[in-house]
Design a protein around this motif. Sequence first.
Motif, PDB file in Angstrom:
ATOM      1  N   PRO A 156       0.862  -1.456  -0.283  1.00 53.31           N
ATOM      2  CA  PRO A 156       0.340  -0.320   0.125  1.00 53.31           C
ATOM      3  C   PRO A 156       1.005   1.516  -0.218  1.00 53.31           C
ATOM      4  O   PRO A 156       0.565   2.542  -0.420  1.00 53.31           O
ATOM      5  CB  PRO A 156      -0.743  -0.484   1.097  1.00 53.31           C
ATOM      6  N   ARG A 157       2.088   1.207   0.839  1.00 59.02           N
ATOM      7  CA  ARG A 157       2.863   2.673   0.229  1.00 59.02           C
ATOM      8  C   ARG A 157       3.182   2.692  -0.709  1.00 59.02           C
ATOM      9  O   ARG A 157       3.887   3.645  -0.802  1.00 59.02           O
ATOM     10  CB  ARG A 157       3.663   2.276   1.873  1.00 59.02           C
TER      11      ARG A 157
ATOM     12  N   PHE B  47       2.947   2.252  -3.284  1.00 57.77           N
ATOM     13  CA  PHE B  47       1.202   2.659  -4.266  1.00 57.77           C
ATOM     14  C   PHE B  47       0.625   3.849  -3.969  1.00 57.77           C
ATOM     15  O   PHE B  47       1.026   4.698  -5.128  1.00 57.77           O
ATOM     16  CB  PHE B  47      -0.192   1.882  -4.226  1.00 57.77           C
ATOM     17  N   VAL B  48       1.142   4.646  -2.872  1.00 56.23           N
ATOM     18  CA  VAL B  48       1.182   5.793  -2.853  1.00 56.23           C
ATOM     19  C   VAL B  48       2.439   6.543  -3.032  1.00 56.23           C
ATOM     20  O   VAL B  48       2.251   7.599  -3.898  1.00 56.23           O
ATOM     21  CB  VAL B  48       0.956   5.665  -1.305  1.00 56.23           C
ATOM     22  N   ARG B  49       3.645   5.798  -2.729  1.00 53.03           N
ATOM     23  CA  ARG B  49       4.296   6.943  -3.667  1.00 53.03           C
ATOM     24  C   ARG B  49       4.795   6.371  -5.001  1.00 53.03           C
ATOM     25  O   ARG B  49       5.925   6.599  -5.687  1.00 53.03           O
ATOM     26  CB  ARG B  49       5.521   6.473  -2.268  1.00 53.03           C
TER      27      ARG B  49
END
Length: 320
Positions: A68-69, A71-73
Amino acid sequence: MLTRTRTQEVAAFDDSVVSRAAAGFTARRRSRQWTAFAFLAPLVVYLAVFYAYPLYRNIDLSVHDYTPRAFVRGDPEFTGLDNYLDVVSDDTFLAALRNTALFTLGSIAVQYALGLALAVFFHRNFRLSVVLRAMFLVPWLLPLIVSASTWSWMLNSDNGIVNTVLQAFGIGQINWLTSPDTSLLSVTVANIWLGIPFNLVILYAGLQNIPADLYEAAGLDGANAWQRFWRITFPLLRPVSAITLLLGLIYTLKVVDIIWIMTKGGPADASTTLAIWSYREAFGTGQPDFSPAAAVGNLLILIAFTAGLVHVRLQRKEET
Protein backbone atom coordinates in the motif's frame (compact mmCIF):
# COMPACT_ATOMS: atom_id res chain seq x y z
CA MET A 1 4.28 16.59 -89.43
CA LEU A 2 0.60 17.27 -88.73
CA THR A 3 -0.09 13.55 -88.36
CA ARG A 4 2.79 13.21 -85.91
CA THR A 5 1.51 16.12 -83.86
CA ARG A 6 -1.98 14.64 -83.84
CA THR A 7 -0.57 11.31 -82.67
CA GLN A 8 1.32 13.01 -79.88
CA GLU A 9 -1.82 14.81 -78.75
CA VAL A 10 -3.78 11.54 -78.68
CA ALA A 11 -1.00 9.86 -76.72
CA ALA A 12 -0.86 12.76 -74.28
CA PHE A 13 -4.63 12.62 -73.88
CA ASP A 14 -4.51 8.87 -73.22
CA ASP A 15 -1.74 9.38 -70.67
CA SER A 16 -3.84 12.05 -68.98
CA VAL A 17 -6.88 9.76 -68.83
CA VAL A 18 -4.82 6.93 -67.42
CA SER A 19 -3.26 9.24 -64.85
CA ARG A 20 -6.64 10.56 -63.76
CA ALA A 21 -8.03 7.00 -63.57
CA ALA A 22 -5.05 5.87 -61.52
CA ALA A 23 -5.40 8.87 -59.22
CA GLY A 24 -9.09 8.17 -58.81
CA PHE A 25 -8.43 4.51 -58.05
CA THR A 26 -5.78 5.48 -55.50
CA ALA A 27 -8.13 7.98 -53.87
CA ARG A 28 -10.92 5.42 -53.65
CA ARG A 29 -8.53 2.86 -52.25
CA ARG A 30 -7.33 5.30 -49.59
CA SER A 31 -10.94 6.21 -48.81
CA ARG A 32 -11.81 2.55 -48.28
CA GLN A 33 -8.73 2.10 -46.10
CA TRP A 34 -9.67 5.09 -43.94
CA THR A 35 -13.22 3.78 -43.69
CA ALA A 36 -11.90 0.39 -42.58
CA PHE A 37 -9.64 2.06 -40.01
CA ALA A 38 -12.59 4.11 -38.73
CA PHE A 39 -14.63 0.96 -38.15
CA LEU A 40 -11.65 -0.83 -36.61
CA ALA A 41 -10.61 2.01 -34.30
CA PRO A 42 -13.31 1.49 -31.62
CA LEU A 43 -12.38 -2.20 -31.33
CA VAL A 44 -8.67 -1.38 -31.08
CA VAL A 45 -9.34 1.24 -28.41
CA TYR A 46 -11.58 -1.16 -26.50
CA LEU A 47 -8.98 -3.95 -26.57
CA ALA A 48 -6.20 -1.57 -25.58
CA VAL A 49 -8.11 0.01 -22.68
CA PHE A 50 -9.86 -3.05 -21.25
CA TYR A 51 -7.44 -5.88 -22.13
CA ALA A 52 -3.94 -4.78 -23.07
CA TYR A 53 -3.50 -2.13 -20.38
CA PRO A 54 -4.95 -4.23 -17.50
CA LEU A 55 -2.76 -7.14 -18.57
CA TYR A 56 0.28 -4.88 -18.65
CA ARG A 57 -0.59 -3.53 -15.18
CA ASN A 58 -1.07 -7.04 -13.85
CA ILE A 59 2.33 -8.10 -15.14
CA ASP A 60 3.85 -4.92 -13.68
CA LEU A 61 2.26 -5.69 -10.32
CA SER A 62 3.62 -9.24 -10.35
CA VAL A 63 7.26 -8.25 -10.99
CA HIS A 64 7.35 -5.50 -8.33
CA ASP A 65 6.72 -5.41 -4.60
CA TYR A 66 3.54 -3.33 -4.49
CA THR A 67 2.65 -2.61 -0.89
CA PRO A 68 0.00 0.00 0.00
CA ARG A 69 2.84 2.42 0.75
CA ALA A 70 4.46 1.71 -2.61
CA PHE A 71 1.14 2.43 -4.32
CA VAL A 72 0.96 5.84 -2.66
CA ARG A 73 4.58 6.79 -3.23
CA GLY A 74 4.86 5.13 -6.65
CA ASP A 75 8.27 3.56 -5.95
CA PRO A 76 7.77 -0.24 -5.77
CA GLU A 77 10.86 -2.39 -5.64
CA PHE A 78 11.54 -4.51 -8.72
CA THR A 79 11.59 -8.19 -7.74
CA GLY A 80 11.56 -9.98 -11.09
CA LEU A 81 10.16 -13.49 -10.83
CA ASP A 82 10.47 -13.67 -7.04
CA ASN A 83 6.72 -13.32 -6.55
CA TYR A 84 6.09 -16.25 -8.88
CA LEU A 85 8.67 -18.37 -7.05
CA ASP A 86 7.09 -17.47 -3.72
CA VAL A 87 3.65 -18.43 -5.02
CA VAL A 88 4.78 -21.78 -6.43
CA SER A 89 6.73 -22.67 -3.28
CA ASP A 90 3.87 -21.68 -0.96
CA ASP A 91 2.07 -24.53 0.83
CA THR A 92 -1.25 -23.20 -0.46
CA PHE A 93 -0.27 -23.53 -4.12
CA LEU A 94 -0.67 -27.29 -4.57
CA ALA A 95 -3.94 -27.34 -2.63
CA ALA A 96 -5.32 -24.41 -4.62
CA LEU A 97 -4.20 -25.98 -7.90
CA ARG A 98 -5.85 -29.30 -7.01
CA ASN A 99 -9.05 -27.57 -5.91
CA THR A 100 -9.08 -25.48 -9.08
CA ALA A 101 -8.77 -28.60 -11.22
CA LEU A 102 -11.50 -30.47 -9.35
CA PHE A 103 -13.83 -27.48 -9.20
CA THR A 104 -13.33 -26.52 -12.86
CA LEU A 105 -13.38 -29.96 -14.48
CA GLY A 106 -16.23 -31.19 -12.27
CA SER A 107 -18.30 -28.10 -12.99
CA ILE A 108 -17.91 -27.99 -16.76
CA ALA A 109 -18.34 -31.76 -17.18
CA VAL A 110 -21.62 -31.93 -15.28
CA GLN A 111 -22.86 -28.60 -16.68
CA TYR A 112 -22.22 -29.80 -20.22
CA ALA A 113 -23.80 -33.23 -19.68
CA LEU A 114 -26.95 -31.84 -18.07
CA GLY A 115 -27.13 -28.91 -20.48
CA LEU A 116 -26.88 -31.26 -23.46
CA ALA A 117 -29.52 -33.60 -22.03
CA LEU A 118 -31.90 -30.69 -21.47
CA ALA A 119 -31.17 -29.24 -24.92
CA VAL A 120 -32.04 -32.57 -26.57
CA PHE A 121 -35.15 -32.84 -24.40
CA PHE A 122 -36.42 -29.37 -25.32
CA HIS A 123 -35.54 -29.85 -28.98
CA ARG A 124 -38.77 -31.84 -29.34
CA ASN A 125 -40.82 -28.61 -29.10
CA PHE A 126 -43.63 -30.12 -27.04
CA ARG A 127 -46.34 -28.16 -25.23
CA LEU A 128 -44.97 -25.90 -22.47
CA SER A 129 -41.49 -26.33 -23.92
CA VAL A 130 -40.94 -22.56 -24.11
CA VAL A 131 -42.22 -21.98 -20.57
CA LEU A 132 -40.06 -24.70 -19.05
CA ARG A 133 -37.03 -23.55 -21.01
CA ALA A 134 -37.55 -20.03 -19.68
CA MET A 135 -37.77 -21.37 -16.12
CA PHE A 136 -34.40 -23.07 -16.52
CA LEU A 137 -32.90 -19.67 -17.32
CA VAL A 138 -33.79 -18.28 -13.87
CA PRO A 139 -30.44 -19.26 -12.24
CA TRP A 140 -28.65 -17.43 -15.05
CA LEU A 141 -30.70 -14.26 -14.52
CA LEU A 142 -30.38 -14.01 -10.75
CA PRO A 143 -27.58 -11.86 -9.27
CA LEU A 144 -24.72 -14.07 -8.13
CA ILE A 145 -24.87 -12.75 -4.58
CA VAL A 146 -28.51 -13.84 -4.38
CA SER A 147 -27.74 -17.30 -5.75
CA ALA A 148 -24.76 -17.82 -3.47
CA SER A 149 -26.66 -16.60 -0.42
CA THR A 150 -29.54 -18.94 -1.26
CA TRP A 151 -27.23 -21.92 -1.51
CA SER A 152 -25.54 -20.92 1.76
CA TRP A 153 -28.94 -20.96 3.47
CA MET A 154 -29.96 -24.27 1.86
CA LEU A 155 -26.71 -25.96 2.93
CA ASN A 156 -26.60 -24.46 6.42
CA SER A 157 -25.65 -27.14 8.94
CA ASP A 158 -28.26 -26.21 11.56
CA ASN A 159 -31.37 -25.01 9.77
CA GLY A 160 -30.71 -25.53 6.04
CA ILE A 161 -33.44 -27.14 3.98
CA VAL A 162 -31.11 -29.83 2.64
CA ASN A 163 -30.25 -31.15 6.11
CA THR A 164 -33.90 -30.87 7.13
CA VAL A 165 -34.92 -33.14 4.25
CA LEU A 166 -32.10 -35.57 4.97
CA GLN A 167 -33.02 -35.77 8.62
CA ALA A 168 -36.59 -36.63 7.60
CA PHE A 169 -35.12 -39.75 6.00
CA GLY A 170 -33.04 -40.61 9.05
CA ILE A 171 -29.75 -39.17 7.76
CA GLY A 172 -27.74 -37.23 10.32
CA GLN A 173 -26.50 -33.68 10.06
CA ILE A 174 -23.91 -32.95 7.38
CA ASN A 175 -21.68 -29.90 7.69
CA TRP A 176 -21.75 -29.02 4.01
CA LEU A 177 -19.92 -25.69 4.20
CA THR A 178 -17.82 -26.12 7.34
CA SER A 179 -16.32 -29.56 6.78
CA PRO A 180 -13.11 -29.98 4.72
CA ASP A 181 -14.63 -33.12 3.20
CA THR A 182 -17.73 -31.46 1.70
CA SER A 183 -17.03 -27.73 1.27
CA LEU A 184 -15.51 -28.06 -2.20
CA LEU A 185 -18.33 -30.36 -3.30
CA SER A 186 -20.89 -27.86 -2.02
CA VAL A 187 -19.53 -24.89 -3.96
CA THR A 188 -19.12 -27.08 -7.05
CA VAL A 189 -22.78 -28.11 -6.92
CA ALA A 190 -23.82 -24.46 -6.60
CA ASN A 191 -21.65 -23.49 -9.56
CA ILE A 192 -23.05 -26.36 -11.65
CA TRP A 193 -26.58 -25.12 -10.95
CA LEU A 194 -25.56 -21.66 -12.15
CA GLY A 195 -23.87 -22.89 -15.32
CA ILE A 196 -26.50 -25.29 -16.66
CA PRO A 197 -28.63 -22.54 -18.30
CA PHE A 198 -25.65 -21.26 -20.31
CA ASN A 199 -24.91 -24.73 -21.67
CA LEU A 200 -28.60 -25.29 -22.37
CA VAL A 201 -28.94 -22.09 -24.41
CA ILE A 202 -25.78 -22.58 -26.49
CA LEU A 203 -26.32 -26.28 -27.17
CA TYR A 204 -30.01 -25.77 -27.95
CA ALA A 205 -29.05 -23.14 -30.53
CA GLY A 206 -26.58 -25.63 -32.02
CA LEU A 207 -29.28 -28.28 -32.28
CA GLN A 208 -31.44 -25.87 -34.27
CA ASN A 209 -28.84 -25.89 -37.05
CA ILE A 210 -28.92 -29.66 -37.56
CA PRO A 211 -31.19 -30.50 -40.54
CA ALA A 212 -34.30 -32.44 -39.57
CA ASP A 213 -33.96 -34.50 -42.77
CA LEU A 214 -31.05 -36.37 -41.23
CA TYR A 215 -33.19 -37.57 -38.33
CA GLU A 216 -36.02 -38.55 -40.69
CA ALA A 217 -33.65 -40.54 -42.90
CA ALA A 218 -32.12 -42.26 -39.86
CA GLY A 219 -35.60 -43.10 -38.56
CA LEU A 220 -36.51 -44.68 -41.91
CA ASP A 221 -33.35 -46.77 -41.71
CA GLY A 222 -34.47 -48.09 -38.31
CA ALA A 223 -32.14 -46.09 -36.05
CA ASN A 224 -33.37 -45.75 -32.48
CA ALA A 225 -33.15 -42.58 -30.35
CA TRP A 226 -29.72 -43.41 -28.93
CA GLN A 227 -28.29 -44.21 -32.36
CA ARG A 228 -29.66 -40.97 -33.78
CA PHE A 229 -28.07 -39.04 -30.93
CA TRP A 230 -24.70 -40.80 -31.10
CA ARG A 231 -24.41 -40.88 -34.91
CA ILE A 232 -26.01 -37.54 -35.82
CA THR A 233 -26.52 -35.14 -32.92
CA PHE A 234 -23.27 -35.55 -31.05
CA PRO A 235 -20.88 -35.42 -34.08
CA LEU A 236 -22.63 -32.46 -35.72
CA LEU A 237 -22.74 -30.63 -32.39
CA ARG A 238 -19.00 -31.03 -31.85
CA PRO A 239 -17.94 -27.46 -32.89
CA VAL A 240 -20.61 -25.92 -30.64
CA SER A 241 -19.65 -28.29 -27.83
CA ALA A 242 -15.99 -27.29 -28.13
CA ILE A 243 -16.66 -23.57 -27.79
CA THR A 244 -19.16 -24.22 -24.98
CA LEU A 245 -16.58 -26.19 -23.00
CA LEU A 246 -13.89 -23.59 -23.67
CA LEU A 247 -16.06 -20.72 -22.47
CA GLY A 248 -17.14 -22.78 -19.47
CA LEU A 249 -13.51 -23.48 -18.62
CA ILE A 250 -12.50 -19.81 -18.83
CA TYR A 251 -15.48 -18.69 -16.79
CA THR A 252 -15.09 -21.36 -14.10
CA LEU A 253 -11.37 -20.70 -13.64
CA LYS A 254 -12.12 -17.16 -12.48
CA VAL A 255 -15.12 -17.88 -10.24
CA VAL A 256 -14.71 -15.98 -6.97
CA ASP A 257 -18.08 -14.69 -5.77
CA ILE A 258 -19.84 -18.04 -5.31
CA ILE A 259 -16.99 -19.60 -3.33
CA TRP A 260 -16.21 -16.46 -1.34
CA ILE A 261 -19.81 -15.94 -0.23
CA MET A 262 -20.36 -19.61 0.66
CA THR A 263 -17.06 -20.67 2.26
CA LYS A 264 -14.42 -17.94 1.77
CA GLY A 265 -12.15 -20.75 0.57
CA GLY A 266 -12.30 -22.64 3.86
CA PRO A 267 -12.24 -24.45 6.04
CA ALA A 268 -8.46 -24.79 6.10
CA ASP A 269 -8.18 -23.98 2.36
CA ALA A 270 -10.38 -26.98 1.53
CA SER A 271 -12.26 -24.94 -1.10
CA THR A 272 -9.54 -22.43 -1.96
CA THR A 273 -8.98 -22.17 -5.70
CA LEU A 274 -6.36 -20.07 -7.47
CA ALA A 275 -8.93 -17.34 -8.07
CA ILE A 276 -9.95 -17.30 -4.40
CA TRP A 277 -6.32 -17.29 -3.32
CA SER A 278 -5.59 -14.30 -5.57
CA TYR A 279 -8.62 -12.38 -4.29
CA ARG A 280 -7.84 -13.18 -0.67
CA GLU A 281 -4.24 -12.00 -1.00
CA ALA A 282 -5.35 -8.70 -2.54
CA PHE A 283 -8.54 -7.86 -0.66
CA GLY A 284 -9.57 -10.54 1.81
CA THR A 285 -7.15 -10.23 4.71
CA GLY A 286 -7.20 -6.53 5.52
CA GLN A 287 -3.48 -6.41 4.70
CA PRO A 288 -3.34 -6.18 0.90
CA ASP A 289 -0.49 -8.02 -0.80
CA PHE A 290 -1.10 -7.10 -4.43
CA SER A 291 2.02 -8.51 -6.06
CA PRO A 292 1.53 -12.21 -5.14
CA ALA A 293 -2.16 -11.80 -5.97
CA ALA A 294 -1.22 -10.53 -9.42
CA ALA A 295 1.21 -13.42 -9.89
CA VAL A 296 -1.55 -15.95 -9.10
CA GLY A 297 -3.88 -14.10 -11.47
CA ASN A 298 -1.31 -14.30 -14.25
CA LEU A 299 -1.03 -18.05 -13.73
CA LEU A 300 -4.80 -18.28 -14.26
CA ILE A 301 -4.50 -16.19 -17.43
CA LEU A 302 -1.76 -18.53 -18.66
CA ILE A 303 -3.95 -21.59 -18.04
CA ALA A 304 -6.88 -20.01 -19.90
CA PHE A 305 -4.61 -18.90 -22.75
CA THR A 306 -3.21 -22.41 -23.09
CA ALA A 307 -6.73 -23.84 -23.25
CA GLY A 308 -7.57 -21.33 -25.99
CA LEU A 309 -4.52 -22.33 -28.02
CA VAL A 310 -5.42 -26.01 -27.69
CA HIS A 311 -8.95 -25.22 -28.88
CA VAL A 312 -7.67 -23.29 -31.92
CA ARG A 313 -5.24 -26.07 -32.81
CA LEU A 314 -7.95 -28.74 -32.60
CA GLN A 315 -10.31 -26.63 -34.72
CA ARG A 316 -7.68 -26.19 -37.43
CA LYS A 317 -6.91 -29.90 -37.34
CA GLU A 318 -10.59 -30.72 -37.89
CA GLU A 319 -10.88 -28.22 -40.75
CA THR A 320 -7.93 -29.79 -42.56
